[in-house]
Design a protein around this motif. Sequence first.
Motif, PDB file in Angstrom:
ATOM      1  N   ASP A  64       0.818  -1.217   0.000  1.00 41.39           N
ATOM      2  CA  ASP A  64       0.000   0.000   0.000  1.00 41.39           C
ATOM      3  C   ASP A  64       0.851   1.266   0.000  1.00 41.39           C
ATOM      4  N   SER A  81       5.606 -15.163   7.250  1.00 41.54           N
ATOM      5  CA  SER A  81       4.302 -14.752   6.752  1.00 41.54           C
ATOM      6  C   SER A  81       4.372 -13.385   6.077  1.00 41.54           C
ATOM      7  N   ARG A  85       3.361 -13.489  -0.079  1.00 40.14           N
ATOM      8  CA  ARG A  85       2.184 -12.743  -0.527  1.00 40.14           C
ATOM      9  C   ARG A  85       0.978 -13.635  -0.762  1.00 40.14           C
ATOM     10  N   GLU A  88      -2.894 -16.992   3.799  1.00 43.70           N
ATOM     11  CA  GLU A  88      -4.263 -16.634   4.152  1.00 43.70           C
ATOM     12  C   GLU A  88      -4.364 -15.568   5.228  1.00 43.70           C
ATOM     13  N   PHE A  89      -3.250 -14.971   5.627  1.00 47.60           N
ATOM     14  CA  PHE A  89      -3.251 -14.036   6.745  1.00 47.60           C
ATOM     15  C   PHE A  89      -3.432 -12.595   6.296  1.00 47.60           C
ATOM     16  N   THR A  90      -4.104 -11.819   7.153  1.00 49.61           N
ATOM     17  CA  THR A  90      -4.177 -10.378   6.939  1.00 49.61           C
ATOM     18  C   THR A  90      -3.115  -9.734   7.821  1.00 49.61           C
ATOM     19  N   LEU A  91      -2.725  -8.556   7.482  1.00 47.39           N
ATOM     20  CA  LEU A  91      -1.633  -7.879   8.165  1.00 47.39           C
ATOM     21  C   LEU A  91      -2.143  -7.018   9.305  1.00 47.39           C
ATOM     22  N   ASP A  92      -1.660  -7.287  10.504  1.00 46.84           N
ATOM     23  CA  ASP A  92      -1.958  -6.480  11.681  1.00 46.84           C
ATOM     24  C   ASP A  92      -0.618  -5.962  12.195  1.00 46.84           C
TER      25      ASP A  92
END
Length: 104
Positions: A64, A81, A85, A88-92
């Motif tokens: 982004d 992780s 790319r 299945e994980f989202t970035l926190d």
Amino acid sequence: MHIPQDRLAQVPENGPMYNGKDLPAFARIGGEGIPLARGADDKSVPIVGFGSWHSGVCPFVLADGSVQNVDVFVESKVLQSLCRRNDEFTLDTSGYARPRDQVR
């Protein structure tokens, strides 16, 4: 790419950024067995690993366009992780980055 102090201006560590032929010129990996370099003199990370001369963190530019400082002692599974790319994980960012005012 991590370039140890004694390898500045030397190929392959500080060669062309992309030439399409040499793996160190276009690939980086991180995770189990390949941690982030922990400073300018760290030679334990392979040539295709990530690193920084920043104290305690390694800045990463995300898709982004934001820049996040990742703690050099990040858990290897979290680093792995972050380097993939297609998981299945989202970035926190709260789980691995330190606020700028807390950087050593």
